[in-house]
Design an enzyme around this catalytic site. Structure first.
Site, PDB file in Angstrom:
ATOM      1  N   SER A  63     -46.613  10.600  -7.195  1.00 39.66           N
ATOM      2  CA  SER A  63     -46.188  10.487  -5.793  1.00 39.66           C
ATOM      3  C   SER A  63     -44.677  10.322  -5.654  1.00 39.66           C
ATOM      4  O   SER A  63     -44.018   9.719  -6.504  1.00 39.66           O
ATOM      5  CB  SER A  63     -46.867   9.293  -5.130  1.00 39.66           C
ATOM      6  OG  SER A  63     -48.263   9.471  -5.093  1.00 39.66           O
ATOM      7  N   GLU A  64     -44.142  10.842  -4.547  1.00 41.02           N
ATOM      8  CA  GLU A  64     -42.722  10.716  -4.233  1.00 41.02           C
ATOM      9  C   GLU A  64     -42.566  10.250  -2.786  1.00 41.02           C
ATOM     10  O   GLU A  64     -43.525  10.287  -2.006  1.00 41.02           O
ATOM     11  CB  GLU A  64     -42.010  12.058  -4.432  1.00 41.02           C
ATOM     12  CG  GLU A  64     -42.013  12.544  -5.865  1.00 41.02           C
ATOM     13  CD  GLU A  64     -41.181  13.809  -6.055  1.00 41.02           C
ATOM     14  OE1 GLU A  64     -40.550  14.272  -5.079  1.00 41.02           O
ATOM     15  OE2 GLU A  64     -41.175  14.342  -7.182  1.00 41.02           O
ATOM     16  N   TRP A  89     -44.655   4.336  -5.339  1.00 40.31           N
ATOM     17  CA  TRP A  89     -46.029   3.832  -5.354  1.00 40.31           C
ATOM     18  C   TRP A  89     -46.676   4.051  -6.722  1.00 40.31           C
ATOM     19  O   TRP A  89     -47.852   4.420  -6.821  1.00 40.31           O
ATOM     20  CB  TRP A  89     -46.880   4.479  -4.249  1.00 40.31           C
ATOM     21  CG  TRP A  89     -46.397   4.178  -2.879  1.00 40.31           C
ATOM     22  CD1 TRP A  89     -45.847   5.038  -1.983  1.00 40.31           C
ATOM     23  CD2 TRP A  89     -46.370   2.894  -2.249  1.00 40.31           C
ATOM     24  NE1 TRP A  89     -45.480   4.383  -0.830  1.00 40.31           N
ATOM     25  CE2 TRP A  89     -45.791   3.053  -0.969  1.00 40.31           C
ATOM     26  CE3 TRP A  89     -46.780   1.616  -2.639  1.00 40.31           C
ATOM     27  CZ2 TRP A  89     -45.620   2.000  -0.086  1.00 40.31           C
ATOM     28  CZ3 TRP A  89     -46.596   0.563  -1.759  1.00 40.31           C
ATOM     29  CH2 TRP A  89     -46.027   0.761  -0.499  1.00 40.31           C
ATOM     30  N   ASP A 101     -59.692  14.965 -11.206  1.00 44.71           N
ATOM     31  CA  ASP A 101     -61.082  15.403 -11.209  1.00 44.71           C
ATOM     32  C   ASP A 101     -61.944  14.460 -12.042  1.00 44.71           C
ATOM     33  O   ASP A 101     -63.101  14.190 -11.712  1.00 44.71           O
ATOM     34  CB  ASP A 101     -61.163  16.824 -11.785  1.00 44.71           C
ATOM     35  CG  ASP A 101     -62.170  17.687 -11.052  1.00 44.71           C
ATOM     36  OD1 ASP A 101     -62.299  17.542  -9.828  1.00 44.71           O
ATOM     37  OD2 ASP A 101     -62.827  18.508 -11.717  1.00 44.71           O
ATOM     38  N   ARG A 127     -61.156  10.446 -10.264  1.00 41.30           N
ATOM     39  CA  ARG A 127     -61.380  10.166  -8.845  1.00 41.30           C
ATOM     40  C   ARG A 127     -62.738   9.497  -8.618  1.00 41.30           C
ATOM     41  O   ARG A 127     -62.849   8.578  -7.796  1.00 41.30           O
ATOM     42  CB  ARG A 127     -61.264  11.457  -8.039  1.00 41.30           C
ATOM     43  CG  ARG A 127     -61.335  11.260  -6.538  1.00 41.30           C
ATOM     44  CD  ARG A 127     -60.823  12.495  -5.817  1.00 41.30           C
ATOM     45  NE  ARG A 127     -59.366  12.511  -5.751  1.00 41.30           N
ATOM     46  CZ  ARG A 127     -58.627  13.609  -5.567  1.00 41.30           C
ATOM     47  NH1 ARG A 127     -59.226  14.780  -5.462  1.00 41.30           N
ATOM     48  NH2 ARG A 127     -57.317  13.529  -5.499  1.00 41.30           N
ATOM     49  N   GLN A 181     -82.574 -12.272  12.546  1.00 41.79           N
ATOM     50  CA  GLN A 181     -82.842 -10.846  12.343  1.00 41.79           C
ATOM     51  C   GLN A 181     -81.556 -10.025  12.286  1.00 41.79           C
ATOM     52  O   GLN A 181     -81.481  -9.033  11.555  1.00 41.79           O
ATOM     53  CB  GLN A 181     -83.761 -10.318  13.446  1.00 41.79           C
ATOM     54  CG  GLN A 181     -85.198 -10.771  13.310  1.00 41.79           C
ATOM     55  CD  GLN A 181     -86.115 -10.085  14.306  1.00 41.79           C
ATOM     56  OE1 GLN A 181     -85.688  -9.695  15.399  1.00 41.79           O
ATOM     57  NE2 GLN A 181     -87.375  -9.942  13.943  1.00 41.79           N
ATOM     58  N   GLN A 212     -67.535 -11.348   7.826  1.00 41.19           N
ATOM     59  CA  GLN A 212     -68.081 -11.797   9.106  1.00 41.19           C
ATOM     60  C   GLN A 212     -69.178 -12.837   8.904  1.00 41.19           C
ATOM     61  O   GLN A 212     -69.218 -13.860   9.596  1.00 41.19           O
ATOM     62  CB  GLN A 212     -68.633 -10.593   9.877  1.00 41.19           C
ATOM     63  CG  GLN A 212     -68.969 -10.886  11.327  1.00 41.19           C
ATOM     64  CD  GLN A 212     -67.722 -11.082  12.188  1.00 41.19           C
ATOM     65  OE1 GLN A 212     -66.636 -10.660  11.817  1.00 41.19           O
ATOM     66  NE2 GLN A 212     -67.881 -11.735  13.323  1.00 41.19           N
ATOM     67  N   GLU A 261     -55.035   8.004  -4.948  1.00 40.23           N
ATOM     68  CA  GLU A 261     -55.752   9.113  -5.586  1.00 40.23           C
ATOM     69  C   GLU A 261     -56.467  10.002  -4.562  1.00 40.23           C
ATOM     70  O   GLU A 261     -57.577  10.490  -4.793  1.00 40.23           O
ATOM     71  CB  GLU A 261     -56.730   8.607  -6.648  1.00 40.23           C
ATOM     72  CG  GLU A 261     -56.022   8.070  -7.880  1.00 40.23           C
ATOM     73  CD  GLU A 261     -56.944   7.773  -9.028  1.00 40.23           C
ATOM     74  OE1 GLU A 261     -57.848   8.593  -9.288  1.00 40.23           O
ATOM     75  OE2 GLU A 261     -56.762   6.730  -9.671  1.00 40.23           O
TER      76      GLU A 261
END
Length: 381
Positions: free
Chosen positions: A128-129, A158, A240, A243, A279, A337, A364
């Site tokens: 990445s750039e 990153w 491939d 991932r 429930q 929650q 990715e």
């Protein structure tokens, strides 16, 4: 205790079940580690994972080259993530950082694998750039041939393990053709003149990340991985394989969130009865269990398909990564929650999972990008 019944699905062999059992025992004795110093924690984890032999699964054996077993990679990432997100990160980067060397490296380049598989060197994947995250073909970094050397100039950002890695797999534009067809991959040790850490990046789930700077960094021509102009294909081949393992890590986070929730709703009372008697709570638990199993099916289908000899699993891996990470986010949100105030208390398990999961929907290949990939694959493009 996390559900292990999935290990008896037909995707797996006895060696996978044995791996899962031994790893579970190791994790219970060694994880989590102290995260107060993230850099040191990662170094400690890599060393321990190497000593225990788990990193042998992260890259091919340079003395007996074969193929990576993606099901083993996924089992390792799922189990490690369930116990300690940073342990999963440390393992994953050893695999991703050396993936290009495992798949396309020369015998000389594979010497690095002896170190990374033993936990004696840390690796990183520098793709990445600043201007090209998801749009890899738009990268600006250059590698100019100068006799028997290449000269690297540009930035990467990153980058996981940035600042602590000993070796980087770096992608740069060599100009054989416009766009994706003019990119090459290189093995770059971290101790070269002109290479520096421009900035350390801090995120909601502390991991070692950095922006890297290359100013006239000279590397020998033998550092080229594969052929010039094949860097994009190499990067996509590595993704491939790995991932689907991102989906496996998300699955591990989701399983832990479900386990914590099951314990919570049985131990916590509300209006004179266990929380589980409501429930609405039962409905939430059912949704969480459904999401976990559906994600597991997609993750291990992708891994099994790759291990069965499929040359590419772009569609299957994209589905696994997209669904598992997105649904893990929902599972963990439900866990927070149901835990109420404890769910947002700093240091609680589900609070940590809430911070850990978010990045997996970005790195990715972000979720929206995975949808584009799936759509194009479905249309036969």
């Amino acid at each position: 205790m996390a559900d292990k019944s999935f290990l008896h699905w037909p995707f797996f062999e006895d060696r996978h079940r044995d791996l899962a059992e031994k790893l579970e025992n190791w994790c219970q004795q060694n994880l989590p580690v102290d995260h107060s110093d993230v850099d040191q924690a990662c170094k400690t984890l890599v060393a321990r994972l190497g000593e225990a032999g788990w990193l042998r699964h992260s890259a091919i054996d340079p003395d007996n080259p074969g193929v990576l077993d993606v099901r083993s990679l996924c089992i390792l990432r799922e189990t490690l993530a369930r116990h300690d997100g940073l342990a999963d990160f440390a393992f994953a980067m050893q695999g991703l950082g050396t993936g290009a060397i495992s798949l396309f490296g020369t015998e000389e380049q594979r010497n690095w694998l002896r170190k990374t598989r033993e936990g004696k060197a840390l690796s990183a994947f520098a793709l990445s750039e600043p201007k090209s995250g998801s749009d890899v073909a738009n990268m600006d970094m250059t590698a100019v041939r100068d006799g028997d050397e290449f000269i690297l100039n540009g930035e990467k950002t990153w980058i996981s393990n940035g600042g602590i890695a000993d070796v980087y797999c770096v992608f740069a534009r060599t100009g054989e053709a416009p766009g994706a067809k003019g990119i090459s991959a290189f093995v770059v040790p971290a101790d070269l003149p002109g290479f520096s850490i421009k900035e350390r990046l801090h995120v909601i789930a502390p991991h070692p990340l950095a922006t890297l700077s290359f100013e006239n960094v000279r590397i020998p021509a033998s550092s080229l991985i594969g052929e010039a102009g094949q860097g994009f294909r190499i990067a996509m081949s590595v993704l491939d394989v790995f991932r689907a393992t991102v989906g496996a890590a998300a699955l591990g986070f989701a399983r832990r969130a479900l386990d914590e929730t099951v314990a919570r709703v049985q131990d916590r009372s509300l209006f004179g009865a266990p929380l589980f008697d409501l429930q609405m709570v039962q409905g939430h638990v059912a949704d969480m269990a459904l999401d976990v199993d559906a994600a597991a099916l997609l993750v291990y289908r992708a891994a099994w398909t790759k291990d069965s000899g499929a040359p590419r699993v772009t569609r299957e891996a994209a589905m696994a990564k997209l669904y598992a990470t997105d649904r893990a986010q929902e599972v963990i949100d439900k866990a927070v929650q149901i835990h109420g105030g404890d769910g947002v208390r700093q240091g609680s398990v589900v609070e940590g999972l809430y911070r850990e999961i978010r990045a997996l929907r970005i790195y990715e290949g972000a979720s929206d990008v995975q949808k584009v990939v799936i759509a194009r694959q479905t249309m036969g493009r």
